[in-house]
Design a protein around this motif. Structure first.
Motif, mmCIF file in Angstrom:
data_model
loop_
_atom_site.group_PDB
_atom_site.id
_atom_site.type_symbol
_atom_site.label_atom_id
_atom_site.label_comp_id
_atom_site.label_asym_id
_atom_site.label_seq_id
_atom_site.Cartn_x
_atom_site.Cartn_y
_atom_site.Cartn_z
ATOM 1 N N PHE A 155 54.179 61.673 108.577
ATOM 2 C CA PHE A 155 55.323 62.326 107.952
ATOM 3 C C PHE A 155 55.924 63.268 108.989
ATOM 4 N N ASN A 161 58.503 67.874 103.573
ATOM 5 C CA ASN A 161 57.783 66.676 103.982
ATOM 6 C C ASN A 161 56.302 66.975 104.185
ATOM 7 N N ASN A 248 62.012 63.063 107.001
ATOM 8 C CA ASN A 248 62.975 63.774 106.164
ATOM 9 C C ASN A 248 63.624 64.850 107.016
ATOM 10 N N THR A 307 63.066 60.086 103.306
ATOM 11 C CA THR A 307 63.113 60.764 102.015
ATOM 12 C C THR A 307 64.381 61.607 101.932
#
Length: 427
Positions: A155, A161, A248, A307
């Protein structure tokens, strides 16, 4: 997936009768295949159906796939044209939620442990997302772990995130023996290692993805933010070799109507600073991310997710309540199915749609924005570790220091990972 074939005694007899019709070599080969099928039938079925093979479930599968490769229909559509798993409603489900207990996951940061810090209610933990016209697959921790075997999942982005990263770890860690798992953080990188699976789940702090003056993982509360154009490799060199990437970036771009951007330079100094509109600067960041992915990721072997922005609930008048409030003391979600908020999310979503629609690299979009917009009840609010001592004025007015950006765990971000799970196995 159909069960592996079984072989009865009568079928074995038939095979022996036909033995004389086969050459010794062919018979030996045939007998070996039968033996392997009986011994490893279930595993062979998983291999043939691509259950654990990321090559089979990419957004753009290879042309003319072999007929025996099938994507498992984890998302069961009730409509001919499929189902939008991001469109639906929240359903009260205390029998199946939460997916884990806060006290049982030692990896949750103190900024997200709401029960430990005195939150009096737990209703925010019991909601399940129900798409319109279909059902989300139940999160299968065993399947996820097997998928991650010999792989790296990462991530990359901001603290939201990081929350999704921690949620994923909490969803999986209970199946791993204590002596076979570990968490280590050095600088911008946190690594959860699963020794028996030869796998890691990682988080890398890069709130803009590009290099910026807010890149320190600890000391980054900078009001005058500047990002450097064309500098994604500063961080990207730490992302290579990842099999499943979840990006993200949003919150840190929202500094106002304009964003400060400097030109790339070799001496490490921020110079030639210009101001760009938030939309143009954000577009620049997304394009850099996709260029990095195209250069460093193989779409036939790796998966890229993004995301979307997570909403905040800073202004109670946005959902029709009296002005002056926010997420503090909110224990119910927003009931209006058309609620969207009043910030600049629509323009940013437009940028995402435009950039991604032109991308030649396959990317799976996790659209968590609308479903999260309803959840004003899910934020950490005042129930978290406070890094700085509270003033008497703050103590007298809790709403003044309520965190209406981050979320309690377990909670909303577990749903984000359920959606990630669904898109991973049935894109």
């Amino acid at each position: 997936m159909k069960p592996p074939p079984t072989f009865s005694s009568s079928s074995s007899t038939s095979i022996l009768i036909r033995k004389a019709r086969l050459s010794p070599f062919l018979f030996t080969l045939f007998a070996f295949v039968v033996f392997v099928t009986i011994l490893y039938g279930q595993d062979l079925g998983c291999i043939l159906y691509g259950q654990f093979d990321l090559d089979i479930i990419t957004d753009h599968p290879p042309p003319s796939p072999k007929k025996h490769y099938k994507k498992l229909p984890f998302t069961i559509s009730e409509r001919e044209n499929g189902c939008d798993i991001f469109s639906g409603k929240w359903v009260w489900d205390p029998l199946n939620r939460p997916l884990y207990q806060e006290s049982e996951c030692p990896y949750i940061q103190p900024q997200l442990t709401c029960q430990e810090h005195g939150r009096p209610d737990r209703d925010y933990q019991f909601w399940r997302w129900q798409p319109n016209g279909c059902s989300l697959p139940s999160f299968n921790a065993s399947l996820m772990l097997e998928t991650l075997r010999n792989k790296k999942m990462m991530f990359v982005g901001d603290s939201l995130n990081r929350g999704q990263f921690v949620s994923m770890v909490c969803l999986l860690h209970s199946l791993i023996p204590e002596n076979a798992k570990s968490m280590k953080t050095v600088g911008s990188l946190s690594v959860f290692t699963m020794k028996d699976y030869n796998a890691t789940i990682e988080f890398y702090w890069a709130p803009f993805l590009l290099e910026s003056n807010a890149d320190d993982a600890v000391i980054h509360r900078i009001s005058d933010r500047v990002v450097r154009r064309g500098s994604i490799n500063k961080h990207g060199k730490h992302w290579k070799g990842v099999d499943i990437m979840v990006f993200n970036t949003y919150l840190w771009w929202m500094t106002g109507l304009e964003m400060k951007v400097s030109q790339d330079s070799s001496d490490g100094e921020l110079k030639d600073i210009v101001e760009m509109s938030t939309e143009d600067a954000y577009r620049m960041g997304l394009k850099s991310m996709l260029r990095w992915a195209k250069k460093n990721m193989n779409p036939k072997k790796t998966r890229l997710f993004f995301t979307s922005m997570s909403p905040s609930h800073q202004k109670s008048q946005d959902w029709g309540a009296e002005s002056g409030g926010n997420c503090y003391n909110q224990t119910e979600m927003i009931a209006d199915p058309n609620y969207w908020g009043t910030d600049c999310r629509k323009s940013i979503m437009g940028v995402i749609g435009d950039v991604f629609s032109k991308s030649k690299f396959p990317i799976s979009f996790l659209n968590i924005t609308q479903l999260s917009s309803y959840r004003k009840d899910a934020h950490t609010s005042i129930y978290k570790k406070q890094w700085n001592p509270l003033t008497p004025e703050q103590i007298a007015n809790p709403a003044s220091y309520a965190d209406c950006v981050h979320y309690c765990l377990p909670g909303l971000q577990d749903t984000w990972n359920e959606l990630l799970f669904a898109k991973l196995f049935y894109p």
